[in-house]
Design a protein around this motif. Structure first.
Motif, PDB file in Angstrom:
ATOM      1  N   SER A  91       0.797  -1.369   0.089  1.00 54.26           N
ATOM      2  CA  SER A  91       0.074   0.070  -0.006  1.00 54.26           C
ATOM      3  C   SER A  91       0.887   1.226  -0.093  1.00 54.26           C
ATOM      4  CB  SER A  91      -0.733  -0.003   1.225  1.00 54.26           C
ATOM      5  OG  SER A  91      -1.713   1.196   1.342  1.00 54.26           O
ATOM      6  N   SER A  92       0.484   2.269  -1.035  1.00 55.78           N
ATOM      7  CA  SER A  92       1.187   3.362  -0.931  1.00 55.78           C
ATOM      8  C   SER A  92       0.897   4.297   0.434  1.00 55.78           C
ATOM      9  CB  SER A  92       0.812   4.302  -2.215  1.00 55.78           C
ATOM     10  OG  SER A  92      -0.613   4.526  -2.199  1.00 55.78           O
TER      11      SER A  92
ATOM     12  N   GLU B  60      -5.720   8.813  -4.449  1.00 58.29           N
ATOM     13  CA  GLU B  60      -5.052   8.854  -3.091  1.00 58.29           C
ATOM     14  C   GLU B  60      -6.089   8.629  -1.970  1.00 58.29           C
ATOM     15  OE1 GLU B  60      -2.092   8.540  -2.450  1.00 58.29           O
ATOM     16  OE2 GLU B  60      -0.650   9.188  -3.882  1.00 58.29           O
TER      17      GLU B  60
END
Length: 387
Positions: A325-326, A351
């Motif tokens: 996961s970012s 995002e």
């Protein structure tokens, strides 16, 4: 000792955020791919009258179904244990189309007992069905779609076992077995119990032994079908079943097919080609399917039908990748229109943006935040989250 209030019954489990996200992403991927192949999504209810849920599926489904009484009608209801009878009802009664109908579905089902010691009693069932075409072409399409679905799910290795319920029924008819004897034979073959099979045929006419004793040994690659033609009685039902399986070999030769002519999974409702898909080293099938032409009869139309179903819980385990996961962006809970606009820009770019509620300083990393929106030089910018 009493269980704590948070305990769940055996073989039920929660799906936590990372796994739930993977499961939802896979659900969308598969349903979108089904749509591209012409399969229209339907969403049946989780509860129906019991006779509708188990009609045409035999005692297996009846024993798997939780039952309760409807306080409005007084009739017995069932909590669905399989969505296929529901989709069949929709095709036969609600859509009532004359030509070919392709339908897909996805939803939770609940079973009184797990299918295996490692499976859930609440599978998230996803599948596809073709109605209205009797020919083997529909079986070719559905097996190909199954293989494609497992590839999309991340299956590293794949094996698809094929059998044919028509072959078994033709052999038992040729051997002159009555319904009680056929049911006993079904149990023996499901358990792969060769000594019990020899005991079963002992004392019966030779035609019974000739018809049944070769079955447990007829498993393996396509050469099994050649052996079957020489080892099994030359009767029309056997010939047509083997012919259909050979057709699958011809048109699905690029898939890892194997054959088990003694596999009677779905004996109580399947009528033709049956299959089970396996991935990796697990002994449990990750997908099951086959032809079931008689189930719709309970709803007024015995339409030709074939399809498959899978459990999303099992499918997410096929791809061994660890979820990367970012992270999320933390934003102030209050601000002017420029802050709102900056948040929307981030979300439009994919995002995750969480609003910072007061009193939780230092706890946002456990929620997944690794960056934050801050106002610098008159503009909102994304920067690393401050410790």
């Amino acid at each position: 000792m009493a269980l704590p209030r948070w305990a769940l019954p055996e073989y039920f489990e929660d799906v936590l955020p990372v796994a739930a996200q993977r499961m939802e992403r896979l659900r969308r991927r598969l349903l979108d791919d089904f749509r591209l192949h012409g399969y229209q999504l339907v969403i049946p209810p989780s509860v129906e009258f019991l006779d509708a849920l188990v009609s045409g599926t035999g005692q297996d489904m009846d024993e798997s179904t939780y039952k309760l009484v409807d306080r409005i009608s007084g009739r017995t209801l069932g909590l669905r244990a399989d969505m296929t009878p529901q989709v069949t009802r929709i095709d036969a009664h609600l859509l009532n189309r004359q030509g070919v109908t392709r339908l897909s579905y996805c939803g939770a089902v609940v079973r009184t007992m797990p299918r295996t010691t490692t499976s859930s009693r609440e599978p998230i069932q996803i599948g596809a069905e073709i109605y209205g075409h009797e020919g083997i072409e529909a079986d070719v399409e559905i097996v190909r779609l199954l293989a494609r679905s497992l590839t999309l799910a991340g299956a590293k290795t794949l094996r698809i076992d094929l059998g044919h319920m028509g072959l078994f029924r033709a052999l038992t008819a040729h051997a002159g077995l009555d319904a009680e004897a056929e049911e006993a034979l079904y149990g023996i073959l499901q358990n792969k119990d060769v000594p019990a099979l020899r005991e079963f045929v002992a004392g019966r006419p030779q035609i019974v032994a000739d018809s049944l004793l070769p079955l447990p040994g007829l498993y393996g690659g396509p050469d099994v079908l050649v052996r079957a033609m020489s080892e099994l009685p030359d009767v029309p039902g056997v010939r047509s079943a083997i012919s259909e399986l050979l057709h699958l070999v011809k048109h699905l030769g690029n898939l890892p097919l194997s054959f088990d002519l003694a596999d009677l999974r779905g004996y109580h409702y399947h009528t033709g080609v049956v299959f089970a898909a396996y991935s990796g080293t697990s002994p449990a099938a990750v997908a099951l399917g086959g032809r079931y032409n008689e189930v719709g009869k309970a709803f007024g139309r015995a339409r030709p039908a074939t399809g498959f179903s899978m459990d999303l819980r099992d499918l997410v385990a096929l791809d061994g990748e660890v979820e990367q996961s970012s992270g999320a962006v933390l934003a102030p809970a209050e601000g002017d229109e420029s802050l709102a606009a900056a948040i929307e820009v981030q979300r439009a770019a994919g995002e995750i943006v969480m609003l910072e509620l007061p009193g939780h300083q230092g706890a946002w990393r456990e929620a997944g935040c690794d960056r934050q929106l801050v106002l610098r030089d008159g503009a909102w910018r994304v920067v690393p989250l401050e410790e």
